[in-house]
Motif scaffolding. Structure first.
Motif, mmCIF file in Angstrom:
data_model
loop_
_atom_site.group_PDB
_atom_site.id
_atom_site.type_symbol
_atom_site.label_atom_id
_atom_site.label_comp_id
_atom_site.label_asym_id
_atom_site.label_seq_id
_atom_site.Cartn_x
_atom_site.Cartn_y
_atom_site.Cartn_z
ATOM 1 N N TYR A 131 5.991 -3.614 9.658
ATOM 2 C CA TYR A 131 5.896 -2.144 9.666
ATOM 3 C C TYR A 131 4.434 -1.745 9.567
ATOM 4 C CZ TYR A 131 10.650 -2.931 8.043
ATOM 5 O OH TYR A 131 11.937 -3.374 7.933
ATOM 6 N N ARG A 132 4.108 -0.596 10.084
ATOM 7 C CA ARG A 132 2.772 -0.030 9.859
ATOM 8 C C ARG A 132 3.000 1.345 9.241
ATOM 9 N NH1 ARG A 132 -1.768 -0.945 14.007
ATOM 10 N NH2 ARG A 132 -1.858 -2.780 12.661
ATOM 11 N N VAL A 133 2.328 1.569 8.097
ATOM 12 C CA VAL A 133 2.553 2.805 7.338
ATOM 13 C C VAL A 133 1.258 3.601 7.348
ATOM 14 C CG1 VAL A 133 3.262 3.743 5.115
ATOM 15 C CG2 VAL A 133 4.072 1.478 5.827
ATOM 16 N N PHE A 134 1.368 4.860 7.662
ATOM 17 C CA PHE A 134 0.177 5.689 7.663
ATOM 18 C C PHE A 134 0.225 6.623 6.464
ATOM 19 C CE2 PHE A 134 -1.598 4.229 11.535
ATOM 20 C CZ PHE A 134 -0.531 3.874 12.349
ATOM 21 N N ASP A 135 -0.940 6.692 5.759
ATOM 22 C CA ASP A 135 -1.081 7.600 4.639
ATOM 23 C C ASP A 135 0.082 7.431 3.667
ATOM 24 O OD1 ASP A 135 -1.956 9.457 3.006
ATOM 25 O OD2 ASP A 135 -1.670 11.186 4.334
ATOM 26 N N GLY A 136 0.212 6.188 3.217
ATOM 27 C CA GLY A 136 1.417 5.910 2.422
ATOM 28 C C GLY A 136 1.102 5.232 1.110
ATOM 29 N N THR A 137 2.192 4.961 0.381
ATOM 30 C CA THR A 137 2.038 4.217 -0.884
ATOM 31 C C THR A 137 3.081 3.100 -0.891
ATOM 32 O OG1 THR A 137 3.736 5.475 -2.047
ATOM 33 C CG2 THR A 137 1.486 6.371 -2.086
ATOM 34 N N PHE A 138 2.786 2.051 -1.689
ATOM 35 C CA PHE A 138 3.844 1.026 -1.845
ATOM 36 C C PHE A 138 3.804 0.489 -3.269
ATOM 37 C CE2 PHE A 138 1.000 -2.559 -1.649
ATOM 38 C CZ PHE A 138 -0.050 -2.096 -0.876
ATOM 39 N N LYS B 218 1.366 2.126 -8.373
ATOM 40 C CA LYS B 218 1.555 2.063 -6.908
ATOM 41 C C LYS B 218 0.191 1.933 -6.259
ATOM 42 C CE LYS B 218 1.316 7.095 -6.286
ATOM 43 N NZ LYS B 218 2.075 8.344 -6.322
ATOM 44 N N PHE B 219 0.216 1.452 -5.031
ATOM 45 C CA PHE B 219 -0.996 1.393 -4.228
ATOM 46 C C PHE B 219 -0.872 2.468 -3.159
ATOM 47 C CE2 PHE B 219 -3.030 -2.375 -5.691
ATOM 48 C CZ PHE B 219 -2.013 -3.144 -6.215
ATOM 49 N N GLY B 220 -1.936 3.245 -3.037
ATOM 50 C CA GLY B 220 -1.958 4.235 -1.940
ATOM 51 C C GLY B 220 -2.967 3.780 -0.914
ATOM 52 N N ALA B 221 -2.674 4.017 0.357
ATOM 53 C CA ALA B 221 -3.635 3.550 1.365
ATOM 54 C C ALA B 221 -3.482 4.383 2.619
ATOM 55 C CB ALA B 221 -3.362 2.089 1.707
ATOM 56 N N GLU B 222 -4.617 4.492 3.383
ATOM 57 C CA GLU B 222 -4.548 5.234 4.652
ATOM 58 C C GLU B 222 -3.658 4.500 5.625
ATOM 59 O OE1 GLU B 222 -9.001 7.048 4.700
ATOM 60 O OE2 GLU B 222 -8.255 5.997 6.484
ATOM 61 N N GLN B 223 -3.815 3.166 5.606
ATOM 62 C CA GLN B 223 -2.975 2.403 6.540
ATOM 63 C C GLN B 223 -2.524 1.117 5.868
ATOM 64 O OE1 GLN B 223 -4.586 1.470 10.473
ATOM 65 N NE2 GLN B 223 -3.366 -0.426 10.368
ATOM 66 N N VAL B 224 -1.264 0.827 5.949
ATOM 67 C CA VAL B 224 -0.736 -0.405 5.346
ATOM 68 C C VAL B 224 0.123 -1.116 6.383
ATOM 69 C CG1 VAL B 224 0.602 -1.375 3.435
ATOM 70 C CG2 VAL B 224 -0.538 0.847 3.159
ATOM 71 N N ALA C 105 1.515 -7.377 2.485
ATOM 72 C CA ALA C 105 1.161 -5.988 2.816
ATOM 73 C C ALA C 105 -0.359 -5.967 2.865
ATOM 74 C CB ALA C 105 1.676 -5.057 1.724
ATOM 75 N N LYS C 106 -0.904 -5.641 4.029
ATOM 76 C CA LYS C 106 -2.377 -5.587 4.141
ATOM 77 C C LYS C 106 -2.752 -4.111 4.223
ATOM 78 C CE LYS C 106 -1.735 -9.492 6.977
ATOM 79 N NZ LYS C 106 -1.624 -9.855 8.373
#
Lengths: 153, 142, 666
Positions: free
Chosen positions: C114-121, C132-138, C146-147
């Motif tokens: 999966y590619r997540v934009f402006d998300g958290t995991f 949680k980790f927030g990132a522009e792109q995951v 998860a990179k």
């Protein structure tokens, strides 16, 4: 008083008698365990009158396969200077007995055995103590494997 | 599920009995009614043909009881069907079902818009539309 | 899950209303729509499905569920055939790793990526996750990694720190540590901060960079590298280096480093290669950096490299064995560089009751101090197994141990000595089955196995042989060893007919009787009695006893006693007592783990020396365990050091690396 010699009564699961036992596999980092355990398995299984070990798979009714899956030593006790004085060696074997005719699994189990040995200032002596512990473990482990397989009462 | 456009082909109807009622401008066929037009065949226990006032043209057909519509590999079944000539729609009522190959759609009401090549399946108040459809299968163009 | 890519599974569509447009081949379903295909289910208010392309558009409370993942969002576009698509304001949940991914947009790129934009995991459940980790792109791969780029770590909703690029292992099977520091204080190391940074290098390689700040000792750097090549060649390498300023207050200014390599794999030609090597450049490495018992008082470090190959019952094994004695400098420890052995495992001779076996071993003994040299040992053995009336087993065994020495130092010449070793074992077995159920057991079997083994090794003068190990000075033997083994086995019938067996009691009593000309015991004397007992009365309790009693002096020579009790919810007690008369050892240890104060899990461990009546070590651990993270506070007090360490475990990430400095974790 009800105690009897099992003699004929006690046989391997599935009533097989002619067993082919190839060399065990060794998954541990301790070299040569597979030879030691395979030898003791052959020595112990031959003691039972209802088991006939055969070296040719074609003539066998069942195949006994095993893997020495773990061997580890841990410090068991410490002296008053908090130096290690005894180690406990533990070996685990996964064993299966399979009928050759239809590949059916007759018995499967994991058996482990431990033996303690003394640490020593002379590491050569400590090494010999460990080798001796391994020899005792391998024999007792093989006896325990045979006993568990014959448990079918 | 989709049925053909009723072109100018004639509709042949066979039935056990025909009863015409001039003032109501109705024709009532009863008993193993079979209506054929082109490659479409309509079966039913009873069919009433309504004609438009003052013209010969058929306004609508209504088929009752064990309705079955067959066209090539597609069949539709329902309790009642109404074919409206002007709107060019065929509506099936009462656990209507359409089968085509393995595809199957069921609902309380199925409306087939013949001119627009579209169909709509509705469920009644409690019922649900249920369909089993197979992807990638080309629909034969009619 | 692989959703309907190859074989076009049927689509079950259910809705309040369904319309079909033949021109576009699209179905439009509305009114709590439910679409099922194979293991995939899509639920939404409104849904378009293109029968030809497999495209789905769904709107309104959309939920996609399959066995290992769940996705919800306001708007979903998805292709059933390719298994790709995207979700707006999406929430993705991976069951296996309990990973929650939320994002403005989540693209499913393939079966499990999966590619997540402006998300958290995070692996925390609940609306406001504890971390949680927030990132522009995951980029997330199911069961992989998860990179994330431009990642911020949040505690609750407070941004705590920033990482430009980060990999978070979604891997479920393997523990791995990430980022979260481990802090503490200890007398020996002073204030202690350990951090680790986890980095994926490739599909089958990853590494962890380790960083330790030890205020008393210095800055430690470490690298752990893990690899899997080919089908089954896997291993780990670790290196650690520290410039030590001072130890226990004295300035030392020494360099300390440790290297470690473990490998297990199969080379072409079905040759098994195993490496288990540890090298430290200073004997006190473990004493200074070891945190736990058995590390800080490690007495030796053994390294082994072996190649082994077998054909049927024959096997050839070559290995290099290097042992470094950490306790003393006089290095008379023997190194076996190399040792090559060829064994023919015990094999029956035709249909006869006879068996043969051959062991051959060449060893090149090396050491700094003491005699060195090469030895070839051959040990052919002939044994038999005879049954008397199928009741008594007689197993005689005779072997000839032949030893050749050459290339020896310290004035030993080339030597050759051989001697015969003979033994015969006679045994039988008596048993009885008690059919009435006793306790929870449906049947009991009590078996007795007496055995008598006669050993005979003739006397042989071997002083002229170099002394390497036990095979260079074999004592004469003329003795009987006899033993009685008793077993009590219970049978438990489970519903469904299968019966399970458990050995409730194992008791082995053994003793030796020495005849004349036996090196150990004088003529006609009884040796000590050894008793080995294992009790397993229930699945949650185990008692073990192993003791040797000296009948001449009427006292115990040696005893080891172990008791362990544990229930299903992590309450357990382990206690052990060890006594050895000749070694002046009397030691007791126990470990108590309690979960009754959940979410606090408490453990108390004590090691006590009864000879000088002093405590060797106390360890108190308090773990505060939450659904997706836990904190572990450990107080440890022993002769070597006393310390307080706070470490964090993030579920799905596992404990943050131990004190990497000590390679203690190995």
């Amino acid at each position: 008083c009800g105690y009897h010699f099992p003699g004929k009564g006690e046989s391997l699961p599935g009533g097989v008698t002619r067993v082919y036992a190839p060399l065990f596999t060794n998954r541990t980092s301790e070299a040569r365990l597979e030879n030691r355990v395979s030898n003791d398995i052959s020595y112990v299984f031959a003691r039972n009158g209802n088991i006939s070990l055969v070296e040719d798979k074609q003539q066998a009714e069942a195949i006994l396969e095993g893997t020495v899956s773990d061997y580890r030593t841990r410090a068991l006790s410490y002296d008053s200077d908090d130096d290690i004085s005894e180690y406990r060696a533990t070996m685990v074997a996964q064993v299966s007995l399979r009928s050759i005719a239809d590949g059916r699994l007759l018995w499967q189990g994991s058996v482990s055995w431990s033996e303690d040995y003394l640490a020593a200032d002379d590491k050569n002596l400590q090494n010999d103590n460990e080798k001796e512990a391994i020899e005792e473990i391998s024999l007792r482990l093989s006896e325990e494997i045979l006993t568990r397989m014959l448990d079918d009462f | 599920a989709e049925l053909p456009k009723p072109s100018s082909l004639p509709i042949e109807v066979t039935a056990n009995q025909l009863e015409a009622d001039q003032q109501k401008r109705q024709a009532i066929f009863t008993g193993d009614v079979v209506a054929k037009q082109g490659d479409v065949t309509l079966y039913g226990d009873k069919m009433v043909v309504y004609q438009l006032d003052g013209q010969e043209q058929v306004d609508r057909l209504e088929v009752f009881g064990h309705v079955r519509v067959v066209q090539l590999d597609r069949t539709a079944t329902a309790e009642r069907a109404v074919y409206r000539q002007v709107a060019e729609t065929l509506t099936l009522y009462g656990n209507a079902e359409v089968h085509q190959g393995q595809n199957r759609v069921a609902g309380d009401e199925i409306i087939v818009y013949l001119r627009e090549n579209r169909s709509l399946v509705k469920s009644g108040d409690s019922g649900r539309v249920k369909a089993i459809l197979f992807p990638q299968q080309k629909q034969e163009q009619q | 899950a692989d959703w309907g890519k190859d074989s076009p599974l049927p689509v079950n569509l259910e809705a309040d209303e369904l319309s079909y447009d033949k021109e576009t081949g699209r179905y439009r379903a509305s009114g709590n729509v439910q679409l099922n295909q194979g293991e995939l289910e899509v639920v939404s208010d409104l849904l378009w499905w293109n029968q030809l392309s497999g495209e789905i558009e769904a709107e309104g409370g959309v939920q996609l569920t399959s066995p290992d993942e769940k996705m919800t969002g306001s708007k979903v576009s998805y292709n059933l055939q390719q298994g790709t698509g995207s979700v707006a304001d999406g929430w993705l949940f991976l069951q296996e790793s309990n990973l929650h991914v939320r994002g403005k947009q989540i693209n499913r790129l393939g079966e499990n990526s999966y590619r997540v934009f402006d998300g958290t995991f995070t692996t925390c459940d609940g609306e406001v996750p504890s971390w949680k980790f927030g990132a522009e792109q995951v980029d997330v791969t199911l069961g992989g990694y998860a990179k994330a780029k431009h990642t911020v770590f949040y505690l609750k909703d407070i941004p705590s720190f920033y990482v430009p690029y980060m990999v978070y292992p979604v891997k479920t099977e393997r523990e791995s540590g990430l980022l979260i520091p481990r802090i503490g204080y200890s007398d020996k190391r002073g204030f202690q901060y350990n951090g680790s940074y986890y980095q994926v290098l490739g599909r089958n390689q990853d590494a962890t960079l380790l960083f330790d700040y030890l205020s008393e000792m210095g800055i430690g750097k470490g690298l752990e590298y893990r690899y899997i090549f080919g089908k089954d060649n896997a291993g780990e390498m670790r290196g650690y280096h520290i410039d030590v300023d001072s130890v226990d207050g004295e300035t030392v200014d020494e360099e300390r480093y440790a290297l470690e390599w473990q490998h297990d794999g199969t080379l072409p030609g079905d040759v098994r290669m195993v490496v288990d090597a540890v090298y430290v450049n200073d004997e006190e490495y473990f004493e200074d950096f070891g945190e736990v018992a058995e590390d800080y008082n490690k007495d030796e470090v053994e390294s082994n490299f072996s190649l082994s190959k077998s054909w049927g019952k024959y096997s050839l094994v070559g290995d290099l064995e290097y042992t470094k004695d950490l306790e003393s400098d006089n290095d008379s420890t023997l190194q076996r560089l190399p040792r090559i052995s060829f064994d023919a495992a015990r094999q029956r001779i035709g249909e006869t009751p006879f068996y043969y076996r051959l062991e051959t071993e060449y060893t090149n003994f090396r050491r700094d101090e003491g005699v060195t040299g090469e030895r070839l040992m051959l040990l052919p053995t002939l044994s038999a197994s005879l049954q008397l009336f199928n009741v008594i087993d007689i197993s005689p065994k005779i072997s000839y141990r032949d030893r050749y020495y050459w290339g020896t130092s310290d004035g030993y010449g080339d030597e050759h000595e051989g001697l015969v070793e003979f033994s015969t074992r006679v045994s039988t077995k008596l048993q009885r089955v008690y059919d009435q159920p006793i306790g929870s057991a449906d049947k009991l079997k009590h078996s007795l196995e007496p055995e008598v083994i006669y050993y005979n090794i003739p006397e042989l003068e071997q002083n002229h042989l170099p002394q390497f190990d036990t095979y260079d000075d074999i004592d004469k033997e003329n003795r009987f060893e006899y033993a009685l083994v008793q077993r009590l086995t219970a049978r438990f019938d489970q519903d469904g007919g299968a019966a399970s067996y458990r050995e409730l009691l194992y008791l082995r009593l053994s003793q030796t009787y020495y005849l004349s000309a036996d090196a150990v015991g004088e003529k006609d004397s009884f040796g000590s009695i050894r008793g080995q007992l294992t009790l397993l009365p229930t699945t949650w309790a185990k008692f073990e006893f192993d003791g040797t009693y000296d009948i001449d002096l009427g006292e115990w020579e040696e005893t080891d006693v172990d008791l362990s009790l544990q229930d299903q919810n992590e309450n357990s007690l382990r206690a052990s007592y060890s006594y050895d008369r000749d070694e002046e050892l009397e030691y007791v240890s126990f470990k108590l783990d309690l979960s009754i104060l959940e979410p606090f899990f408490v453990s108390y461990e004590k090691r006590f020396d009864l000879v000088d009546d002093e405590s060797l070590e106390d360890v108190i651990g308090v773990e505060y365990r939450q659904q997706c993270w836990s904190a572990l506070l450990t107080y440890r007090e022993n002769e070597n050091d006393s310390s307080v360490i706070l470490s964090f475990v993030m579920k799905g990430i596992g404990p943050v690396g131990g004190v990497s400095g000590s390679l203690g974790g190995i």
